[in-house]
Design an enzyme around this catalytic site. Structure first.
Site, PDB file in Angstrom:
ATOM      1  N   ARG A   1     -20.872 -74.741  -7.868  1.00 33.77           N
ATOM      2  CA  ARG A   1     -20.175 -73.760  -7.025  1.00 33.77           C
ATOM      3  C   ARG A   1     -21.073 -73.514  -5.824  1.00 33.77           C
ATOM      4  O   ARG A   1     -22.189 -73.002  -5.983  1.00 33.77           O
ATOM      5  CB  ARG A   1     -19.916 -72.457  -7.794  1.00 33.77           C
ATOM      6  CG  ARG A   1     -19.517 -71.314  -6.872  1.00 33.77           C
ATOM      7  CD  ARG A   1     -18.993 -70.101  -7.595  1.00 33.77           C
ATOM      8  NE  ARG A   1     -17.670 -70.348  -8.133  1.00 33.77           N
ATOM      9  CZ  ARG A   1     -16.837 -69.389  -8.535  1.00 33.77           C
ATOM     10  NH1 ARG A   1     -17.187 -68.115  -8.471  1.00 33.77           N
ATOM     11  NH2 ARG A   1     -15.645 -69.693  -9.019  1.00 33.77           N
TER      12      ARG A   1
ATOM     13  N   HIS B   1     -10.689 -74.964  -4.549  1.00 30.89           N
ATOM     14  CA  HIS B   1     -11.005 -74.445  -5.889  1.00 30.89           C
ATOM     15  C   HIS B   1     -10.097 -75.178  -6.889  1.00 30.89           C
ATOM     16  O   HIS B   1      -9.225 -74.586  -7.524  1.00 30.89           O
ATOM     17  CB  HIS B   1     -10.758 -72.930  -5.914  1.00 30.89           C
ATOM     18  CG  HIS B   1     -11.386 -72.230  -7.078  1.00 30.89           C
ATOM     19  ND1 HIS B   1     -12.193 -72.862  -8.012  1.00 30.89           N
ATOM     20  CD2 HIS B   1     -11.321 -70.919  -7.474  1.00 30.89           C
ATOM     21  CE1 HIS B   1     -12.594 -71.987  -8.901  1.00 30.89           C
ATOM     22  NE2 HIS B   1     -12.080 -70.814  -8.615  1.00 30.89           N
TER      23      HIS B   1
ATOM     24  N   GLN C   1      -9.349 -74.137 -10.673  1.00 31.13           N
ATOM     25  CA  GLN C   1      -8.468 -72.962 -10.809  1.00 31.13           C
ATOM     26  C   GLN C   1      -6.996 -73.394 -10.785  1.00 31.13           C
ATOM     27  O   GLN C   1      -6.169 -72.897 -11.562  1.00 31.13           O
ATOM     28  CB  GLN C   1      -8.744 -71.986  -9.661  1.00 31.13           C
ATOM     29  CG  GLN C   1      -7.851 -70.766  -9.676  1.00 31.13           C
ATOM     30  CD  GLN C   1      -8.148 -69.820 -10.824  1.00 31.13           C
ATOM     31  OE1 GLN C   1      -9.282 -69.433 -11.019  1.00 31.13           O
ATOM     32  NE2 GLN C   1      -7.127 -69.443 -11.581  1.00 31.13           N
TER      33      GLN C   1
ATOM     34  N   ASP D   1      -4.612 -64.107  -3.256  1.00 30.40           N
ATOM     35  CA  ASP D   1      -6.052 -64.150  -3.531  1.00 30.40           C
ATOM     36  C   ASP D   1      -6.677 -63.039  -2.697  1.00 30.40           C
ATOM     37  O   ASP D   1      -6.029 -62.467  -1.795  1.00 30.40           O
ATOM     38  CB  ASP D   1      -6.603 -65.539  -3.138  1.00 30.40           C
ATOM     39  CG  ASP D   1      -8.097 -65.709  -3.428  1.00 30.40           C
ATOM     40  OD1 ASP D   1      -8.633 -64.950  -4.254  1.00 30.40           O
ATOM     41  OD2 ASP D   1      -8.719 -66.604  -2.827  1.00 30.40           O
TER      42      ASP D   1
ATOM     43  N   CYS E   1      -5.912 -65.658  -9.171  1.00 35.04           N
ATOM     44  CA  CYS E   1      -7.081 -66.363  -9.725  1.00 35.04           C
ATOM     45  C   CYS E   1      -8.149 -65.399 -10.203  1.00 35.04           C
ATOM     46  O   CYS E   1      -8.989 -65.763 -11.011  1.00 35.04           O
ATOM     47  CB  CYS E   1      -7.645 -67.328  -8.696  1.00 35.04           C
ATOM     48  SG  CYS E   1      -8.314 -66.512  -7.221  1.00 35.04           S
TER      49      CYS E   1
ATOM     50  N   ARG F   1      -8.395 -71.260 -17.756  1.00 35.28           N
ATOM     51  CA  ARG F   1      -9.550 -71.919 -17.133  1.00 35.28           C
ATOM     52  C   ARG F   1     -10.354 -72.668 -18.195  1.00 35.28           C
ATOM     53  O   ARG F   1     -10.809 -73.786 -17.978  1.00 35.28           O
ATOM     54  CB  ARG F   1     -10.439 -70.879 -16.439  1.00 35.28           C
ATOM     55  CG  ARG F   1      -9.829 -70.222 -15.217  1.00 35.28           C
ATOM     56  CD  ARG F   1      -9.763 -71.199 -14.063  1.00 35.28           C
ATOM     57  NE  ARG F   1     -11.071 -71.747 -13.730  1.00 35.28           N
ATOM     58  CZ  ARG F   1     -11.977 -71.143 -12.946  1.00 35.28           C
ATOM     59  NH1 ARG F   1     -11.687 -69.978 -12.392  1.00 35.28           N
ATOM     60  NH2 ARG F   1     -13.151 -71.697 -12.700  1.00 35.28           N
TER      61      ARG F   1
HETATM   62  N1  NVA Z   1     -11.226 -67.162  -2.277  1.00 37.32           N
HETATM   63  C1  NVA Z   1     -12.098 -66.563  -3.261  1.00 37.32           C
HETATM   64  C2  NVA Z   1     -11.816 -67.117  -4.608  1.00 37.32           C
HETATM   65  C3  NVA Z   1     -12.604 -66.474  -5.731  1.00 37.32           C
HETATM   66  C4  NVA Z   1     -12.345 -67.102  -7.067  1.00 37.32           C
HETATM   67  C5  NVA Z   1     -13.550 -66.780  -2.852  1.00 37.32           C
HETATM   68  O1  NVA Z   1     -13.881 -67.888  -2.384  1.00 37.32           O
HETATM   69  O2  NVA Z   1     -14.348 -65.870  -2.980  1.00 37.32           O
HETATM   70  N1   CP Z   2     -11.288 -67.317 -10.345  1.00 30.67           N
HETATM   71  C1   CP Z   2     -12.616 -67.550 -10.416  1.00 30.67           C
HETATM   72  O1   CP Z   2     -13.100 -68.639 -10.086  1.00 30.67           O
HETATM   73  O2   CP Z   2     -13.348 -66.512 -10.904  1.00 30.67           O
HETATM   74  P1   CP Z   2     -14.941 -66.381 -10.865  1.00 30.67           P
HETATM   75  O3   CP Z   2     -15.343 -66.241  -9.423  1.00 30.67           O
HETATM   76  O4   CP Z   2     -15.230 -65.160 -11.673  1.00 30.67           O
HETATM   77  O5   CP Z   2     -15.544 -67.615 -11.468  1.00 30.67           O
END
Ligand code: NVA
Ligand code: CP
Length: 309
Positions: free
Chosen positions: A102, A129, A132, A223, A263, A291
């Site tokens: 990540r 992502h 997800q 989101d 998500c 997930r």
């Molecule tokens: N768009 C959000 C998704 C979190 C799972 C982010 O990148 O923070």
């Molecule tokens: N939806 C998701 O990826 O959650 P986290 O940021 O908690 O991993």
């Protein structure tokens, strides 16, 4: 050897094969049958950003498959002190069997993958992502919407939106995306999705009007308006996104059996009203649980693909 960096690299058949595998493994898990799909394998999990779901689901998932997860916060490894990505990749991939990352850069993820001896999984970047979306599609199927997915995404044109574009355009379902002006999706990604849509038959609609997007939709999703790393823009974003909340008025325009997906984490009374969130909480939390199952499918698929090489 295949990586899982973006759904762009996957055909409809491959996506569905992984989902089928995930459904089968979910069934086994629910029956408390834990097969050693990945015995003694180690999954390296590199996190440059926070996570609840991604960390817990990957760590639990690899354990249930017979392996073990290794949590590597980038602050705690030399990567965070400037060790080059290509060196980090060659080292970690020489000692582990699969790596989930990540980070904030799809380009850096791809660089990491290009030096890796083992499959790399995207656990969220600035662009996508994809893990997800595999869980989201599993949830859609569990609601009997295989032949009737009309999805509406209302909100920021971000990593989630881009992944929705890839999923819809590969699988061939209708997707409407409504963002405020100035927060549209990445043009290059949209163009790629439109090319895939020509083959799959997906109907992609881009608008700045949430009502147009949601009309008769069977799946409504959103989101956060402030993704990780955008905290400094919070005040401006909250103003710019006014009118984009998914609330009762908006949901009333959707199909009367429409499901709402998120998500997570969710920010109540910003992108979604408390009422709509709680009315749909069973679906949302089974989406979150998926997930775990979807990613087990991905890991087993990647391992099988490697063994076939
Ligand atoms: N768009 C959000 C998704 C979190 C799972 C982010 O990148 O923070
Ligand atoms: N939806 C998701 O990826 O959650 P986290 O940021 O908690 O991993």
């Amino acid at each position: 050897m295949k990586h899982f960096l973006t759904l762009k690299d996957y055909s409809k058949e491959e996506i569905l094969e992984i989902i089928d595998l995930a459904i089968q493994i979910k069934k086994e898990t629910k029956e408390k049958v834990f097969k050693n799909y990945l015995p003694k394998q180690t999954l390296g999990m590199i996190f440059e950003k926070s996570s609840t779901r991604t960390r817990v689901s990957f760590e639990t998932g690899i354990y249930q498959l017979g392996g073990t997860g290794l949590f590597l916060s980038s602050n705690d490894i030399q990567l965070g002190r400037g060790e080059p990505i290509k060196d980090t990749s060659r080292v970690i991939s020489s000692m582990t069997d699969m790596i989930m990352i990540r980070n904030d850069s799809q380009d850096e993820l791809e660089e990491f993958a290009s030096y890796s001896k083992v499959p790399i999984i995207n656990g969220l970047t600035d662009k996508y992502h994809p893990v997800q979306l595999m869980a989201d599609y599993m949830t859609i199927l569990e609601h009997g919407l295989r032949d009737n997915t009309i999805a509406a995404y209302v909100g920021d044109g971000n990593n989630m939106t881009h992944s929705w574009l890839m999923l819809a355009s590969k699988l061939g379902f209708d997707l409407r995306v409504a963002t405020p002006k100035g927060y549209e999706v990445d043009k290059t990604i949209l163009d790629e999705a439109l090319e895939f849509a020509k083959i799959s038959g997906a109907k992609i609609t881009i608008t700045n009007d949430p009502k147009e997007a949601v009309k008769n939709a069977t799946v409504v999703t959103t989101d956060t308006w402030v993704s990780m790393g955008q905290e400094d823009e919070k005040e401006k974003r909250l103003k710019d996104f006014e009118g984009f909340i998914v609330d009762k008025n908006l949901m009333n325009l959707a199909d009367n059996k429409a499901i709402f997906l998120h998500c997570l984490p969710a920010y109540r009374n910003y992108e979604v009203s408390e009422e709509i969130f709680e009315q749909n909480s069973e679906t949302i939390f089974s989406e979150a649980e998926n997930r775990l199952h979807a990613q087990k499918g991905i890991m087993v698929y990647l391992d099988r693909n490697r063994n076939n090489d």
